[in-house]
Structures are given as C-alpha cells and as structure tokens.
Design a protein around this motif. Structure first.
Motif, PDB file in Angstrom:
ATOM      1  N   SER A  49       0.790  -1.228   0.000  1.00  9.25           N
ATOM      2  CA  SER A  49       0.000   0.000   0.000  1.00  9.25           C
ATOM      3  C   SER A  49       0.823   1.280   0.000  1.00  9.25           C
ATOM      4  N   GLY A  50       1.919   1.342   0.726  1.00 10.83           N
ATOM      5  CA  GLY A  50       2.641   2.602   0.850  1.00 10.83           C
ATOM      6  C   GLY A  50       3.770   2.810  -0.136  1.00 10.83           C
ATOM      7  N   ARG A  51       3.956   1.891  -1.077  1.00 13.48           N
ATOM      8  CA  ARG A  51       5.138   1.933  -1.926  1.00 13.48           C
ATOM      9  C   ARG A  51       5.108   3.061  -2.945  1.00 13.48           C
ATOM     10  N   ALA A  52       6.296   3.599  -3.231  1.00 16.47           N
ATOM     11  CA  ALA A  52       6.425   4.685  -4.199  1.00 16.47           C
ATOM     12  C   ALA A  52       6.084   4.186  -5.598  1.00 16.47           C
ATOM     13  N   ASP A  53       5.576   5.110  -6.421  1.00 20.98           N
ATOM     14  CA  ASP A  53       5.290   4.781  -7.814  1.00 20.98           C
ATOM     15  C   ASP A  53       6.557   4.277  -8.513  1.00 20.98           C
ATOM     16  N   GLY A  54       6.364   3.499  -9.567  1.00 18.06           N
ATOM     17  CA  GLY A  54       7.489   3.082 -10.378  1.00 18.06           C
ATOM     18  C   GLY A  54       8.068   1.755  -9.937  1.00 18.06           C
ATOM     19  N   ASP A  55       9.401   1.674  -9.893  1.00 17.46           N
ATOM     20  CA  ASP A  55      10.080   0.410  -9.630  1.00 17.46           C
ATOM     21  C   ASP A  55       9.689  -0.196  -8.287  1.00 17.46           C
ATOM     22  N   GLU A  56       9.497   0.659  -7.268  1.00 25.25           N
ATOM     23  CA  GLU A  56       9.194   0.138  -5.934  1.00 25.25           C
ATOM     24  C   GLU A  56       7.830  -0.549  -5.918  1.00 25.25           C
ATOM     25  N   LEU A  57       6.836   0.076  -6.503  1.00 24.87           N
ATOM     26  CA  LEU A  57       5.507  -0.535  -6.548  1.00 24.87           C
ATOM     27  C   LEU A  57       5.526  -1.799  -7.405  1.00 24.87           C
ATOM     28  N   THR A  58       6.200  -1.746  -8.543  1.00 26.76           N
ATOM     29  CA  THR A  58       6.291  -2.925  -9.405  1.00 26.76           C
ATOM     30  C   THR A  58       6.920  -4.100  -8.668  1.00 26.76           C
ATOM     31  N   ALA A  59       8.002  -3.816  -7.940  1.00 29.86           N
ATOM     32  CA  ALA A  59       8.673  -4.872  -7.178  1.00 29.86           C
ATOM     33  C   ALA A  59       7.787  -5.397  -6.059  1.00 29.86           C
ATOM     34  N   ALA A  60       7.049  -4.505  -5.388  1.00 26.64           N
ATOM     35  CA  ALA A  60       6.165  -4.941  -4.304  1.00 26.64           C
ATOM     36  C   ALA A  60       5.044  -5.833  -4.826  1.00 26.64           C
ATOM     37  N   LEU A  61       4.468  -5.479  -5.955  1.00 25.46           N
ATOM     38  CA  LEU A  61       3.404  -6.302  -6.531  1.00 25.46           C
ATOM     39  C   LEU A  61       3.940  -7.663  -6.968  1.00 25.46           C
ATOM     40  N   ARG A  62       5.127  -7.678  -7.551  1.00 28.66           N
ATOM     41  CA  ARG A  62       5.734  -8.958  -7.923  1.00 28.66           C
ATOM     42  C   ARG A  62       6.065  -9.777  -6.677  1.00 28.66           C
ATOM     43  N   ALA A  63       6.594  -9.123  -5.648  1.00 24.90           N
ATOM     44  CA  ALA A  63       6.908  -9.834  -4.410  1.00 24.90           C
ATOM     45  C   ALA A  63       5.663 -10.437  -3.784  1.00 24.90           C
ATOM     46  N   ARG A  64       4.555  -9.711  -3.858  1.00 22.93           N
ATOM     47  CA  ARG A  64       3.286 -10.238  -3.328  1.00 22.93           C
ATOM     48  C   ARG A  64       2.902 -11.543  -4.023  1.00 22.93           C
ATOM     49  N   GLU A  65       3.080 -11.604  -5.351  1.00 27.30           N
ATOM     50  CA  GLU A  65       2.823 -12.847  -6.085  1.00 27.30           C
ATOM     51  C   GLU A  65       3.776 -13.958  -5.637  1.00 27.30           C
ATOM     52  N   LEU A  66       5.043 -13.591  -5.490  1.00 31.15           N
ATOM     53  CA  LEU A  66       6.040 -14.590  -5.124  1.00 31.15           C
ATOM     54  C   LEU A  66       5.831 -15.131  -3.717  1.00 31.15           C
ATOM     55  N   TRP A  67       5.393 -14.267  -2.781  1.00 32.52           N
ATOM     56  CA  TRP A  67       5.119 -14.758  -1.438  1.00 32.52           C
ATOM     57  C   TRP A  67       4.032 -15.836  -1.467  1.00 32.52           C
ATOM     58  N   GLU A  68       3.050 -15.668  -2.326  1.00 34.44           N
ATOM     59  CA  GLU A  68       2.025 -16.709  -2.453  1.00 34.44           C
ATOM     60  C   GLU A  68       2.628 -17.999  -2.990  1.00 34.44           C
TER      61      GLU A  68
END
Length: 372
Positions: A49-68
């Motif tokens: 939720s709090g991640r900066a636009d761009g690379d940080e948000l992209t990485a967080a969304l990918r990490a969320r998939e990977l954690w699953e």
C-alpha cells in the motif's frame, strides 16, 4: 551451478529458494545459529500500500505474487492475504485516504476508502473512535520468526541444499567464501548478503558503500482475545510512506501537526496479529549513529494510546520489547545496492524497511542478472 549464499536472513533465504527452485545446488552460510537480526525483528508485513510509484511498486506487486508461491511450497511461513486498514482518526487524515484512492493506480494497489461502519464490517475489532479508513486488499503478512527456518527446512528436502550455521565469513574471493573456522565454500556464484553488518569484511570489500543503518523499536503483546482480520496502520503511516504524498497530506501536516513523540522518533503505527493471537506493534526510526542501546518508553506509550483509540479497548499486557537495525540505501529510489566484487562474487544489501516485503522480488532479480 553451485551457488554460495552468505547470509541467513530474509534476503539470503529468498536467494536460496530461487536458486534451488531453478535446479542449482546451494550452500547457505550464516554467522549465527539462526537469523537474529532485522529479518526476525520486523512485522512480517508484505506491504504494497505505501510503496512509491514506479520500480518500488512494481517490485512490491511482484513480491506479493512470489510470497504466495513460497507459501504454496512452504505453508509453515504463515502467509495470509489479510489486507490492511489504515485507520483515520480525523477528517484531515481521511482526506489523504480519499485522495490516493482516487488516483489512477488505486485499483492496482487494491485501494478503496471505507467509512467507519464499513471498516468495522471488514475488521470487527475496530470499535474505536475512527471516521473511516483506507482499505488495501493487496497487503499480506508472514511470520517473521518462522519464515527463514521454515524455508530452510523445505529446501533441505531437495537434496541440493546445505545450511551451515555458526560460521562467519571473513574473506571473499572470485567464486569462494572463507569461513572463520577455516572452511572454504566454492561456487560458480557467490552472493554476499551482510544485512546491517556494514563494518569489517563489508567495509573492506566496499569502502564507499551508499548505504546507511536505521534503528527502530517495537513491542509485542500477549494474545488478544479476538481476531484482527486485517493488519492496521494509521495517519502517521500516511506521513511516512511515499505513496501518500500530495495536496491532502500537505494540508494534514499543516492543519494537524504530528504528535511531538511521533515526530521526534519518525514514527508510524503498524500492527499485525501473529498466528498465536499476539500483536506486534511499532515502529520508530532513528537515523543518526551512535544508536541507543536501550528501548525508550515514550514511543511505546504513544503507540499504546493510538492503538487503544482505534480498537476502543485496552491492549493486552506487553510481553516483550526489542530493537532492530537494518541497512537502507541513501537514495530512496534505489531498492537495493548490488555490487560485484569479482566476476563470480556479488554483494546485495540496503532494502531498508522494505526488506521483508521485497525480498522475493529482489532475489529473483539477482538470479536474472547473474543468469541463474
């Protein structure tokens, strides 16, 4: 390939997980008998939720998939896609939530604003004096004190993984690491992940490191007698995370100055319920060294009052307090610092407070960069 991972924390464990899944042989070396630093001294949040636009948000969304994906292989990490509620105690705080929920990336982040009644429907434990909340459906949580050891146990069944505990690496060369017990660990690829240990070998290998250390303190209560169906944040989190910058935040900071204790300690409220029912609550941020060796009670008192406002009830008794230190890149736009010491030996550190969230995505990128 044979891969040597130096470091047993979240980043090291995720590098090992990716390497084993890709068919490689892995030796992971940890200076302690088990990870004891930032990787176990955190909330276990998978925080989109709090991640900066761009690379940080992209990485967080990918990490969320990977954690699953990790949870499918290793259910013992305790992953749950519980989402979060950032509770607003004032109309000015709620205005920040409304502004970010109206942005084009709100759906990608899983944002929506809810009133107090809807917030309590989502999480019935929120019976306090709130005016609404920002709901993020993409946030999740794992168990930080269990995750690394659960991943190690799962990797051990592959026949291609060895964990070497209680051995500190004191030297690195091209394709090898040397332990303080005289053992030499050779690999086609060596990844050195020292966490916040920035002196000694780290300073010798990378004297101009663009990374600083950050000190924080947290606490954990005895089990709450009801379930928190989401993780909880507050208006101080709006001030802390880059995703919430904007006109509404500027008005909030002008009209509603942050509490002096929160301001002095660079605080936000984050609260996660552990699988045993206890609550992990924090946190503070200290950037100037030397860091204190003790834990200050004023932030704990402030956070306790803040949580009780949101929950509308007294907190359970605090059963433990602790501090942690993590490594953070000086440039907040840089997710992690990577450096190649030799052709086959590489260095990774500095994700900051994003480490637990981003570790699967950071490790995946490392594997892609070095053709694992």
């Amino acid at each position: 390939m044979k891969v040597v991972i130096v470091g047993g924390g979240a980043l090291g464990s995720m590098h090992a997980w990716h390497a084993v899944r890709r068919g490689h042989e892995v030796v992971q070396v940890e200076r302690d008998l088990a990870a004891r630093s930032a990787s176990v001294r955190n909330f276990g949040l998978v925080w989109v939720s709090g991640r900066a636009d761009g690379d940080e948000l992209t990485a967080a969304l990918r990490a969320r998939e990977l954690w699953e994906q990790v949870a499918t292989d290793v259910p013992e990490i305790g992953f749950r896609p519980n989402g979060s509620l950032s509770a607003a105690l004032t109309d000015a705080e709620l205005a920040v939530a409304k502004e970010v929920a109206a942005r084009p990336d709100a759906a990608e982040r899983g944002f929506r604003v809810v009133d107090a009644e809807e917030a309590r429907r989502i999480n019935p434990a929120l019976r306090g004096d709130i005016v609404g909340a920002l709901h993020c459906s993409r946030d999740g949580a794992v168990e930080p004190r269990l995750t690394q050891q659960a991943i190690r146990a799962a990797l051990s069944t592959s026949g291609r993984y060895e964990y070497v505990a209680g051995t500190e690496v004191v030297d690195l060369g091209d394709g090898y690491a040397l332990g303080d017990d005289g053992r030499r660990f050779d690999g086609d690829l060596v990844v050195y992940l020292p966490g916040a240990r920035l002196g000694g070998l780290t300073r010798r290998m990378a004297p101009e490191l663009p990374v600083r250390r950050v000190f924080l303190q947290m606490f954990q209560t005895q089990p709450l007698d009801e379930q928190l169906t989401t993780s909880i944040a507050d208006g101080d989190s709006f001030r802390y995370y880059p995703a919430f910058a904007g006109d509404a935040l500027q008005r909030l900071e002008s009209e509603q100055p942050q509490h002096p204790v929160a301001d002095e300690n660079h605080m936000q409220l984050l609260m996660v319920q552990r699988l045993d029912g206890s609550l992990t609550i924090g946190d503070t941020h200290t950037y100037d060294e030397p860091f204190p060796f003790d834990v200050d009670e004023a932030p704990t008192a402030y956070l306790t009052e803040r949580v009780e406002q949101i929950l509308g009830r007294p907190l359970p008794t605090i059963q433990r307090r602790w501090y942690g230190i993590y490594a953070q890149c000086h440039d907040p736009r840089q997710l992690v610092h990577r450096e190649s010491f030799f052709e086959r030996t590489h260095f990774v550190t500095g994700p900051g407070g994003r480490g637990m969230t981003l570790s699967p995505a950071i490790a995946e990128t490392t594997c892609e960069l070095f053709n694992l």
